[in-house]
Design a protein around this motif. Structure first.
Motif, PDB file in Angstrom:
ATOM      1  N   ASN A   1       0.763  -1.116   0.114  1.00 38.09           N
ATOM      2  CA  ASN A   1       0.092  -0.102  -0.182  1.00 38.09           C
ATOM      3  C   ASN A   1       0.994   1.365   0.014  1.00 38.09           C
ATOM      4  OD1 ASN A   1      -2.398  -1.711   0.429  1.00 38.09           O
ATOM      5  ND2 ASN A   1      -1.872  -1.777   2.474  1.00 38.09           N
ATOM      6  N   MET A   2       2.035   1.140  -0.475  1.00 39.08           N
ATOM      7  CA  MET A   2       2.870   2.321  -0.579  1.00 39.08           C
ATOM      8  C   MET A   2       2.196   3.268  -1.601  1.00 39.08           C
ATOM      9  SD  MET A   2       5.592   4.506  -0.053  1.00 39.08           S
ATOM     10  CE  MET A   2       6.013   3.159   1.575  1.00 39.08           C
ATOM     11  N   LYS A   3       1.878   4.555  -1.277  1.00 35.32           N
ATOM     12  CA  LYS A   3       1.386   5.514  -2.160  1.00 35.32           C
ATOM     13  C   LYS A   3       2.301   5.982  -3.084  1.00 35.32           C
ATOM     14  CE  LYS A   3      -1.461   9.755  -1.794  1.00 35.32           C
ATOM     15  NZ  LYS A   3      -1.629  10.998  -1.235  1.00 35.32           N
ATOM     16  N   GLY A   4       2.158   6.015  -4.433  1.00 44.74           N
ATOM     17  CA  GLY A   4       2.614   6.495  -5.464  1.00 44.74           C
ATOM     18  C   GLY A   4       3.659   5.256  -5.919  1.00 44.74           C
TER      19      GLY A   4
ATOM     20  N   LEU B   1       7.088   7.505   3.505  1.00 40.10           N
ATOM     21  CA  LEU B   1       5.579   7.787   3.778  1.00 40.10           C
ATOM     22  C   LEU B   1       4.836   7.701   2.408  1.00 40.10           C
ATOM     23  CD1 LEU B   1       5.526  10.615   6.312  1.00 40.10           C
ATOM     24  CD2 LEU B   1       4.979   7.964   6.912  1.00 40.10           C
ATOM     25  N   GLU B   2       5.428   8.122   1.441  1.00 38.88           N
ATOM     26  CA  GLU B   2       4.743   8.225   0.226  1.00 38.88           C
ATOM     27  C   GLU B   2       5.664   8.687  -0.946  1.00 38.88           C
ATOM     28  OE1 GLU B   2       1.959  11.106  -1.202  1.00 38.88           O
ATOM     29  OE2 GLU B   2       2.160  12.011   0.877  1.00 38.88           O
ATOM     30  N   VAL B   3       5.656   8.117  -2.264  1.00 41.79           N
ATOM     31  CA  VAL B   3       6.246   8.600  -3.473  1.00 41.79           C
ATOM     32  C   VAL B   3       5.186   9.664  -3.926  1.00 41.79           C
ATOM     33  CG1 VAL B   3       7.295   7.992  -5.275  1.00 41.79           C
ATOM     34  CG2 VAL B   3       7.175   6.283  -3.745  1.00 41.79           C
ATOM     35  N   ILE B   4       5.737  10.966  -4.394  1.00 42.94           N
ATOM     36  CA  ILE B   4       5.220  12.223  -4.686  1.00 42.94           C
ATOM     37  C   ILE B   4       5.238  12.154  -6.145  1.00 42.94           C
ATOM     38  CG2 ILE B   4       4.457  14.500  -4.500  1.00 42.94           C
ATOM     39  CD1 ILE B   4       5.677  14.043  -1.484  1.00 42.94           C
TER      40      ILE B   4
ATOM     41  N   VAL C   1      10.041  12.041  -2.730  1.00 41.64           N
ATOM     42  CA  VAL C   1       9.654  10.786  -1.569  1.00 41.64           C
ATOM     43  C   VAL C   1       9.608  11.525  -0.436  1.00 41.64           C
ATOM     44  CG1 VAL C   1      10.370   8.708  -0.671  1.00 41.64           C
ATOM     45  CG2 VAL C   1      11.257   9.465  -2.948  1.00 41.64           C
ATOM     46  N   LYS C   2       8.673  11.196   0.265  1.00 43.81           N
ATOM     47  CA  LYS C   2       8.373  11.846   1.815  1.00 43.81           C
ATOM     48  C   LYS C   2       8.879  11.026   2.678  1.00 43.81           C
ATOM     49  CE  LYS C   2       5.322  14.722   4.488  1.00 43.81           C
ATOM     50  NZ  LYS C   2       4.040  15.058   4.943  1.00 43.81           N
TER      51      LYS C   2
ATOM     52  N   THR D   1      11.216  15.655   2.691  1.00 46.54           N
ATOM     53  CA  THR D   1      10.616  15.570   1.269  1.00 46.54           C
ATOM     54  C   THR D   1      12.261  15.599   0.529  1.00 46.54           C
ATOM     55  OG1 THR D   1       8.455  16.117   1.782  1.00 46.54           O
ATOM     56  CG2 THR D   1       9.314  16.059  -0.661  1.00 46.54           C
TER      57      THR D   1
END
Lengths: 404, 418
Positions: free
Chosen positions: A229-232, A320-323, A331-332, A343
């Motif tokens: 569920n890693m965002k991005g 936390l997430e890949v933007i 990446v955050k 970030t």
């Protein structure tokens, strides 16, 4: 002078020792009674013994001592985490620093190339046939041990070249094609046949089992894990470790503009991704992982190596997430303790958070004449030297099954 | 391995599973030591010299010579012959022979007069000795009727050898001292007295180091020291020289020799064999590293033989002798000009220093680049090659014939591995 080491892709990270330099290092060895280094190799290699052989100028004898015990002796010399195995116990630490056992092993194995005779010989044919699936370290070790017992062994592998993770999962600066080829030659010199470009799916196993007296599945962990569920994670520019390393190896480092690279993971594979990205011309490379400096799994040698190459290391942060929109832009990350977060600009993000058995062979279990081993049988991948150890054990089990 | 080579050799009619023996010395003076060395693979021993009575030894009794960071280049020993009386030694020898029937028990003996030599020969033969070695060569005996003083007197060597031969039926080897200009002389006397073979060399009389604290030699024995035997790697060149001279003497050429002197590696062993030794004896490297040194001697010798296609030691024993010739017979028609390999040279300039100060001022250092360049003054002495710290950076280059000499084929050395 630059503080960052420039090392083109594929160029060796460490030069080999010549005779004089090997003698210098071997002369540092204290030639201990009951040498502590000789108790710490999973594969049972005896550094105390082969270093003594070098010390007494029995160079080819040293190669023979290593090869007789470890079919991947040349490879292990290059990539074993010696600092937490044999070198850790070295008595010389009480004076200054341990003997560089890996370099001496590599030197000894370089002398094997000039040998005018073959160290290992196949056993008398016993009439049995075994197929090994995958040409990685575990299959190679199983195949060699069985061939020594007179078994006719065929290795089947889907890639263009043999070696599995050695060839495609480790950077050539640490493990060159020459070294891999040397070890594979020791296996094929025993009469082991290697069939390449041959994918064997789980469904093909029945046919193989009909044809062979036993089948060994040594497919390793050839798929990369991903953080669930890693965002991005599906953005362009996001990759996982093994595909990335393989791509670089096949293209000999020419894989286009990587831009700023962030690697997630703190193991040796993450370090290999970092050095590879650096050597492929990345603008910047940053490695971040959830562990601390103390608990990160990568060996110190590998960490030192990537730091030398100018890689930035950020321990104790989790992604936390890949933007990004279509393509990744940042990446955050958040600190494991406290409230810090950051970030990082990124054009490429590589997740090196572990490997797993490919879906095709997921949950495969040994059964009758089907044997499973190496990383394919493990939850967490092991080192090559451990694969050699387990390969010997599996070969024994197969031999017992075949009643030879 | 399918192609096996045979390390065994019949020496004086005695079958030896390999040529590696402990020499008569501190490394083989009781049952436990010799049992251990046999278990680790030595072919045989020359049991520490048996005399009538045990010795009264000094403390300390050893010293060694260092060169930069390498110790034990040479080793000094003040110990004499066995500390046991002959009766005790006979018992030990009997037990060893019983427990290790396939190993070879050479026994070294030393008397002070004919009666003692006769008694020791009889009793050690009775105890089971496979061969007797006569110690005419220990340089640190407290009696001048014994040891190297005897070995320097051909008449005594002949007389005592004859007495021993009359009192034994096993092969007899005379162990010679290098503290003499021509070992051939007492060796011929030994052969005349009936010796079947020669052992060479015993240790060289030495003072290794002075102790500046006590203004005496090392080791310091209550403020004093003595001249005594020097051994180890440093004496190998001298041992090889004596060996070659014995084997090249027409009267001695067919007399078997047991080679001794600084053997540490299989390469050393091969060198002694190439100069004609048929048996090899070792002490100093065992004192420094233990009996285990034999493992790499045997292993390395086996690999050497495999790679050269030799199946037995006799295939190459003495093979180098025809190539050791008098200085006056050397080909002096040419100069081999060294070649400096730019890719390996680290610009330290040591070649230039040595060439200027010890050679012919034939290396110039290029300004700015620090690159060494060989000039026309070079005479091909190869001092630069010897001093260069980088293996392979200086190698033999082109062959230049001296004016007026006819060019011809020249055999040169290609591989340098030290």
């Amino acid at each position: 002078m630059t503080k960052v080491r420039q090392l083109p892709y594929g160029e060796l990270a460490e030069n080999g020792l010549n005779i004089r330099l090997a003698m210098e290092e071997a002369t540092r060895c204290l030639l201990c009674d009951d040498a502590p280094c000789s108790h710490d190799c999973p594969a049972g290699t005896d550094p105390g013994r082969f270093i003594r052989a070098i010390r007494f100028r029995n160079f080819k004898g040293a190669a023979r001592i290593i090869r007789e015990n470890n079919i991947l002796g040349a490879t292990c010399a290059e990539i074993c985490p010696q600092e937490r195995l044999c070198e850790k116990a070295c008595s010389r630490c009480g004076i200054d620093k341990p003997i560089n056992i890996g370099r001496l092993q590599a030197f000894a194995m370089s002398m094997e190339k000039d040998m005018k005779f073959q160290v290992l010989e196949a056993g008398k044919p016993c009439g049995k046939k075994v197929a090994c699936i995958g040409a990685g370290p575990s299959s190679l070790a199983v195949a060699a041990e069985l061939a020594k017992k007179g078994v006719s062994v065929t290795i089947l592998d889907e890639n263009e070249k043999a070696g599995g993770v050695l060839r495609y999962g480790i950077t050539p600066s640490r493990l060159s094609d020459d070294v891999i080829d040397q070890d594979i030659k020791a296996v094929t010199d025993l009469g082991v046949k290697i069939v390449l470009n041959k994918h064997v799916s789980k469904d093909d196993l029945c046919a193989l089992m009909a044809e062979y007296d036993a089948v060994y599945v040594g497919v390793g962990q050839s798929a990369s894990k991903m953080i669930p569920n890693m965002k991005g994670a599906d953005l362009k520019g996001v990759d996982t470790a093994l595909p990335f390393l393989k791509k670089a190896r096949i293209a000999n480092g020419k894989i286009g503009d990587l831009g700023n690279v962030v690697i997630i993971g703190g193991g040796d594979v993450a370090m290999d991704c970092a050095s590879t990205a650096r050597q492929c011309g990345a603008k910047s490379v940053t490695v971040s992982f959830v562990e601390t400096w103390e608990t990160m799994p990568a060996s110190k040698k590998e960490v030192d190596y990537v730091v030398d190459l100018g890689v930035t290391i950020i321990p104790a942060f989790k992604p936390l997430e890949v933007i990004g929109d279509d393509k990744v832009s940042a990446v955050k990350l958040a600190a494991m303790e406290g409230n810090s977060s950051m970030t990082l600009d990124a054009d490429t993000v590589i997740f090196a958070v572990g490997q797993k058995v490919s879906d095709d062979y997921k949950d495969i279990k040994a059964d009758g004449k089907l044997f499973v081993g190496g990383d394919a049988a493990l939850v967490r991948g092991a080192t090559v030297v451990e694969a050699v150890k387990s390969g010997k054990e599996i070969a024994e089990a197969i031999a017992k099954f075949l009643q030879i | 391995m399918s192609k096996k080579v045979d390390l065994s050799i019949d020496f004086l009619g005695v079958h030896c599973e390999n040529p590696f023996f402990l020499s008569s010395s501190p490394v083989c003076h009781n049952y436990e030591m010799i049992a251990k060395c046999f278990d680790l693979g030595w072919g045989g021993v020359f049991y520490k010299t048996v005399g009538i009575n045990g010795m009264n030894e000094c403390s300390p009794r050893f010293d060694n010579v260092r060169k930069e960071d390498i110790g034990w280049v040479g080793f000094k020993n003040m110990e004499q012959i066995s500390e046991h009386c002959w009766q005790e030694n006979a018992e030990i020898i009997k037990r060893l022979k019983h427990d290790y029937p396939t190993k070879v028990m050479g026994v070294s003996i030393m008397g002070a007069n004919e009666e003692e030599w006769a008694l020791l020969a009889r009793e050690m033969t009775k105890a089971g000795a496979d061969m007797l070695e006569l110690n005419f060569s220990c340089p640190q005996m407290t009696s001048h009727a014994m040891g190297s003083d005897v070995g320097q007197t051909p008449e005594l060597v002949e007389k005592y050898t004859r007495v021993v031969k009359e009192n034994t039926n096993v092969p007899v080897i005379a162990k010679m001292t290098p503290n003499i200009s021509h070992m051939e002389v007492p060796s011929k006397a030994a052969v005349k007295g009936g010796a079947d073979a020669i052992s060479s060399i015993n240790t060289i009389k030495s003072i290794c180091n002075l102790d500046l604290e006590n203004v005496t030699g090392m080791p310091v024995v209550n403020g004093k020291s003595s001249i005594s035997g020097y051994s180890g790697a440093a004496v190998k060149p001298i041992a090889l020289r004596f060996l070659a001279q014995l084997k090249m003497d027409k009267d001695l050429a067919n007399v078997p020799v047991s080679g001794i002197g600084g053997i540490e590696t299989w390469q050393d062993a091969v060198e002694f064999l190439l100069l004609g030794a048929e048996n090899l004896q070792v002490t100093t490297s065992v004192m420094q590293y233990g009996y285990r040194v034999v493992e790499d001697m045997k292993d390395g010798l086996e690999i050497f033989m495999l790679e050269h296609g030799f199946t037995s030691l006799r295939d190459f024993i003495g093979k180098a002798l025809p190539n050791i010739i008098p200085c006056e017979d050397l080909d002096r028609d040419f100069q081999i000009i060294p070649e400096i390999h730019d890719d390996l040279c680290v610009r330290c300039g040591r070649c230039a220093i040595s060439c200027y100060d010890g050679g012919h001022q034939a290396i110039e250092i290029e300004k700015g680049t620090r690159k060494p360049l060989i000039t026309d003054k070079c005479v091909g002495c190869h001092l630069c090659l010897n001093v260069c710290p980088v293996l392979g950076a200086i190698t033999p280059g082109f062959i230049k014939f001296k004016p007026g000499r006819t060019p011809h084929d020249v055999v040169i050395k290609h591989t340098y591995d030290r």
